[in-house]
Design a protein around this motif. Structure first.
Motif, PDB file in Angstrom:
ATOM      1  N   LYS A  31      17.274 -35.583  22.804  1.00  0.00           N
ATOM      2  CA  LYS A  31      17.569 -34.862  23.696  1.00  0.00           C
ATOM      3  C   LYS A  31      17.441 -35.280  25.316  1.00  0.00           C
ATOM      4  N   SER A  58      21.296 -33.919  19.544  1.00  0.00           N
ATOM      5  CA  SER A  58      20.655 -33.830  20.795  1.00  0.00           C
ATOM      6  C   SER A  58      21.744 -33.660  21.877  1.00  0.00           C
ATOM      7  N   ALA A  62      20.939 -30.805  24.645  1.00  0.00           N
ATOM      8  CA  ALA A  62      21.207 -31.128  25.960  1.00  0.00           C
ATOM      9  C   ALA A  62      22.185 -30.354  26.734  1.00  0.00           C
TER      10      ALA A  62
END
Length: 147
Positions: A31, A58, A62
């Motif tokens: 992330k 991820s 994000a």
């Protein structure tokens, strides 16, 4: 890709026409790395209408953190432009038997992206004569720079 026997990950931002905008090499694919890459790309190129990614979780995490999760699109063949932009890097990697440092990989990908954007003319959409005309100007410019 492997650099000195260690896995490194190449992140690429490609626009809707397949031109490389941004490349980024990280030792992790989590992330934090995704967030750093997305923020950097958005800072340089502005907020896009849609962000096409693979299904890596991820990316989703994000994008949720920066409140852009509604822009994300994932699908079966949606990120082919980004995957195809990796091909020259993979070809070069095979030719020179791997990159030795992250810095050389980062330099190669950034220079290669701008070089490809400059010379790539979407040949399948134009006639042969028009292609020759369009190629002559960049080639002349290249000869001046290198000459």
């Amino acid at each position: 890709m492997k650099i000195n026997g260690q896995m490194r990950y190449l992140w690429r931002a490609v626009d809707h026409e397949g031109e490389g905008l941004e490349s980024f090499v990280t030792p992790t694919r989590d992330k934090g790395a995704s967030l750093k890459f997305i923020k950097e790309a958005m800072k340089r190129h502005g907020c896009p209408r849609a962000i096409v990614t693979d299904k890596l979780r991820s990316h989703t995490a994000a994008l949720k953190e920066i409140a852009a999760a509604d822009l994300q699109e994932t699908g079966r063949r949606l990120n082919n432009r980004a995957e195809n932009s990796h091909l020259p890097v993979r070809r070069r990697e095979r030719e020179v038997l791997r990159f030795r440092r992250m810095k050389t990989l980062q330099k190669f990908t950034s220079v290669r992206a701008s070089d490809r954007n400059h010379f790539s003319q979407e040949r399948h959409l134009i006639s042969r004569d028009l292609n020759r005309l369009r190629r002559s100007a960049p080639l002349a410019e290249w000869r001046i720079v290198m000459g």
